[in-house]
Design a protein around this motif. Structure first.
Motif, PDB file in Angstrom:
ATOM      1  N   LEU A 151      28.058  14.552-148.855  1.00 49.43           N
ATOM      2  CA  LEU A 151      27.472  14.286-147.539  1.00 49.43           C
ATOM      3  C   LEU A 151      27.971  15.287-146.504  1.00 49.43           C
ATOM      4  O   LEU A 151      27.195  15.810-145.692  1.00 49.43           O
ATOM      5  CB  LEU A 151      27.799  12.866-147.064  1.00 49.43           C
ATOM      6  CG  LEU A 151      27.031  11.718-147.678  1.00 49.43           C
ATOM      7  CD1 LEU A 151      27.559  10.395-147.137  1.00 49.43           C
ATOM      8  CD2 LEU A 151      25.542  11.842-147.404  1.00 49.43           C
TER       9      LEU A 151
ATOM     10  N   ASP B  75      26.436  18.740-147.183  1.00 51.64           N
ATOM     11  CA  ASP B  75      25.030  18.766-146.768  1.00 51.64           C
ATOM     12  C   ASP B  75      24.911  18.845-145.255  1.00 51.64           C
ATOM     13  O   ASP B  75      24.086  19.599-144.724  1.00 51.64           O
ATOM     14  CB  ASP B  75      24.289  17.532-147.286  1.00 51.64           C
ATOM     15  CG  ASP B  75      24.091  17.544-148.792  1.00 51.64           C
ATOM     16  OD1 ASP B  75      24.334  18.590-149.435  1.00 51.64           O
ATOM     17  OD2 ASP B  75      23.705  16.495-149.338  1.00 51.64           O
TER      18      ASP B  75
ATOM     19  N   ALA C  20      24.525   0.930-149.492  1.00 51.33           N
ATOM     20  CA  ALA C  20      25.936   1.256-149.265  1.00 51.33           C
ATOM     21  C   ALA C  20      26.830   0.070-149.617  1.00 51.33           C
ATOM     22  O   ALA C  20      27.889   0.245-150.235  1.00 51.33           O
ATOM     23  CB  ALA C  20      26.154   1.681-147.822  1.00 51.33           C
TER      24      ALA C  20
ATOM     25  N   ARG D 257      33.429   7.617-154.955  1.00 50.73           N
ATOM     26  CA  ARG D 257      33.240   7.499-153.509  1.00 50.73           C
ATOM     27  C   ARG D 257      33.635   8.826-152.830  1.00 50.73           C
ATOM     28  O   ARG D 257      32.961   9.296-151.923  1.00 50.73           O
ATOM     29  CB  ARG D 257      34.086   6.347-152.976  1.00 50.73           C
ATOM     30  CG  ARG D 257      33.849   6.023-151.533  1.00 50.73           C
ATOM     31  CD  ARG D 257      34.848   5.004-150.979  1.00 50.73           C
ATOM     32  NE  ARG D 257      35.252   3.970-151.895  1.00 50.73           N
ATOM     33  CZ  ARG D 257      34.873   2.700-151.819  1.00 50.73           C
ATOM     34  NH1 ARG D 257      34.079   2.297-150.868  1.00 50.73           N
ATOM     35  NH2 ARG D 257      35.310   1.820-152.688  1.00 50.73           N
TER      36      ARG D 257
ATOM     37  N   GLU E  93      21.761   0.553-145.600  1.00 49.65           N
ATOM     38  CA  GLU E  93      22.845  -0.416-145.383  1.00 49.65           C
ATOM     39  C   GLU E  93      23.153  -1.252-146.630  1.00 49.65           C
ATOM     40  O   GLU E  93      24.316  -1.393-147.017  1.00 49.65           O
ATOM     41  CB  GLU E  93      22.480  -1.325-144.213  1.00 49.65           C
ATOM     42  CG  GLU E  93      23.585  -2.270-143.815  1.00 49.65           C
ATOM     43  CD  GLU E  93      23.205  -3.160-142.646  1.00 49.65           C
ATOM     44  OE1 GLU E  93      23.819  -4.227-142.536  1.00 49.65           O
ATOM     45  OE2 GLU E  93      22.302  -2.806-141.875  1.00 49.65           O
TER      46      GLU E  93
ATOM     47  N   TYR F 297      30.957  11.475-153.392  1.00 49.47           N
ATOM     48  CA  TYR F 297      29.796  11.171-152.553  1.00 49.47           C
ATOM     49  C   TYR F 297      30.055  11.615-151.106  1.00 49.47           C
ATOM     50  O   TYR F 297      29.220  12.282-150.491  1.00 49.47           O
ATOM     51  CB  TYR F 297      29.479   9.677-152.606  1.00 49.47           C
ATOM     52  CG  TYR F 297      28.444   9.251-151.600  1.00 49.47           C
ATOM     53  CD1 TYR F 297      27.117   9.627-151.747  1.00 49.47           C
ATOM     54  CD2 TYR F 297      28.796   8.494-150.488  1.00 49.47           C
ATOM     55  CE1 TYR F 297      26.158   9.252-150.810  1.00 49.47           C
ATOM     56  CE2 TYR F 297      27.852   8.113-149.556  1.00 49.47           C
ATOM     57  CZ  TYR F 297      26.535   8.498-149.718  1.00 49.47           C
ATOM     58  OH  TYR F 297      25.602   8.127-148.786  1.00 49.47           O
ATOM     59  N   GLY F 298      31.215  11.271-150.575  1.00 44.19           N
ATOM     60  CA  GLY F 298      31.556  11.673-149.215  1.00 44.19           C
ATOM     61  C   GLY F 298      31.603  13.179-149.052  1.00 44.19           C
ATOM     62  O   GLY F 298      31.127  13.733-148.060  1.00 44.19           O
TER      63      GLY F 298
ATOM     64  N   ARG G 106      21.662   7.268-159.022  1.00 43.11           N
ATOM     65  CA  ARG G 106      22.967   7.024-158.406  1.00 43.11           C
ATOM     66  C   ARG G 106      23.847   6.104-159.247  1.00 43.11           C
ATOM     67  O   ARG G 106      25.047   6.033-159.052  1.00 43.11           O
ATOM     68  CB  ARG G 106      22.796   6.414-157.020  1.00 43.11           C
ATOM     69  CG  ARG G 106      21.893   7.193-156.080  1.00 43.11           C
ATOM     70  CD  ARG G 106      22.157   8.691-156.058  1.00 43.11           C
ATOM     71  NE  ARG G 106      23.367   9.065-155.398  1.00 43.11           N
ATOM     72  CZ  ARG G 106      23.453   9.381-154.123  1.00 43.11           C
ATOM     73  NH1 ARG G 106      22.389   9.399-153.375  1.00 43.11           N
ATOM     74  NH2 ARG G 106      24.620   9.706-153.605  1.00 43.11           N
TER      75      ARG G 106
ATOM     76  N   ASN H 171      29.616   0.139-152.505  1.00 44.12           N
ATOM     77  CA  ASN H 171      31.016  -0.198-152.212  1.00 44.12           C
ATOM     78  C   ASN H 171      31.546  -1.249-153.172  1.00 44.12           C
ATOM     79  O   ASN H 171      32.690  -1.158-153.629  1.00 44.12           O
ATOM     80  CB  ASN H 171      31.177  -0.652-150.762  1.00 44.12           C
ATOM     81  CG  ASN H 171      31.235   0.516-149.819  1.00 44.12           C
ATOM     82  OD1 ASN H 171      31.781   1.572-150.147  1.00 44.12           O
ATOM     83  ND2 ASN H 171      30.676   0.343-148.639  1.00 44.12           N
TER      84      ASN H 171
ATOM     85  N   ARG I 221      20.829  12.461-149.316  1.00 43.96           N
ATOM     86  CA  ARG I 221      20.787  11.601-148.134  1.00 43.96           C
ATOM     87  C   ARG I 221      21.762  10.461-148.313  1.00 43.96           C
ATOM     88  O   ARG I 221      22.122  10.091-149.411  1.00 43.96           O
ATOM     89  CB  ARG I 221      19.378  11.052-147.961  1.00 43.96           C
ATOM     90  CG  ARG I 221      18.368  12.196-147.757  1.00 43.96           C
ATOM     91  CD  ARG I 221      17.081  11.748-147.190  1.00 43.96           C
ATOM     92  NE  ARG I 221      17.306  11.138-145.895  1.00 43.96           N
ATOM     93  CZ  ARG I 221      16.618  10.105-145.444  1.00 43.96           C
ATOM     94  NH1 ARG I 221      15.676   9.583-146.161  1.00 43.96           N
ATOM     95  NH2 ARG I 221      16.858   9.600-144.268  1.00 43.96           N
ATOM     96  N   GLY I 222      22.147   9.879-147.190  1.00 45.65           N
ATOM     97  CA  GLY I 222      23.047   8.741-147.222  1.00 45.65           C
ATOM     98  C   GLY I 222      22.328   7.498-147.728  1.00 45.65           C
ATOM     99  O   GLY I 222      21.111   7.464-147.857  1.00 45.65           O
ATOM    100  N   PHE I 223      23.104   6.486-148.011  1.00 45.58           N
ATOM    101  CA  PHE I 223      22.552   5.230-148.477  1.00 45.58           C
ATOM    102  C   PHE I 223      22.071   4.394-147.306  1.00 45.58           C
ATOM    103  O   PHE I 223      22.585   4.497-146.197  1.00 45.58           O
ATOM    104  CB  PHE I 223      23.625   4.424-149.216  1.00 45.58           C
ATOM    105  CG  PHE I 223      24.118   5.071-150.477  1.00 45.58           C
ATOM    106  CD1 PHE I 223      23.259   5.305-151.533  1.00 45.58           C
ATOM    107  CD2 PHE I 223      25.442   5.430-150.614  1.00 45.58           C
ATOM    108  CE1 PHE I 223      23.709   5.885-152.700  1.00 45.58           C
ATOM    109  CE2 PHE I 223      25.905   6.010-151.780  1.00 45.58           C
ATOM    110  CZ  PHE I 223      25.037   6.241-152.825  1.00 45.58           C
TER     111      PHE I 223
END
Length: 118
Positions: free
Chosen positions: A79, A82, A9, A72, A6, A75-76, A54, A13, A2-4
């Motif tokens: 995503l 998936d 993220a 990064r 806010e 990770y992208g 993570r 970053n 799943r994404g992070f």
């Protein structure tokens, strides 16, 4: 995968941008210009990211230094994989994605495919 959230993220970053093991104090400082967060809030979220697998960490005096487990770009990529897998039609999703790329993105994709095929 799943994404992070806010704040997760934003923290990731900071860590990706720094590119080296970083203390929570440094992450907190880097976030301050845009976000007014308590140090303990940042500490808690960094610890959550660590427990989720993570982040890695190493002891540095009384504190820890943290760094991302994956880049990064990795990770992208995960995503996107998936999302395509969950769509029920991975090939169709990929074609639709490519159809909506900008000219610059299309050129980057062509270059990447050319590099990969060699």
């Amino acid at each position: 995968m799943r994404g992070f959230g806010e704040l997760e993220a934003a923290i990731m970053n900071v860590l990706w941008n720094r590119g080296e093991p970083t203390s929570v104090r440094q992450v907190h400082t880097d976030l301050q210009p845009e976000r007014r967060l308590a140090y303990n809030t940042v500490l808690t979220v960094v610890d959550i990211l660590y427990k989720k697998g993570r982040l890695r960490r190493s002891k540095d005096g009384r504190a820890f230094r943290y760094w991302p487990v994956e880049s990064r770009a990795d990770y992208g990529m995960q995503l996107m994989r998936d999302a395509m897998a969950e769509s029920g039609d991975p090939a169709g999703s990929l074609v639709t994605f490519v159809r909506h790329l900008s000219d610059d993105e299309s050129a980057a994709l062509r270059q990447a495919l050319g590099t990969y095929e060699r």
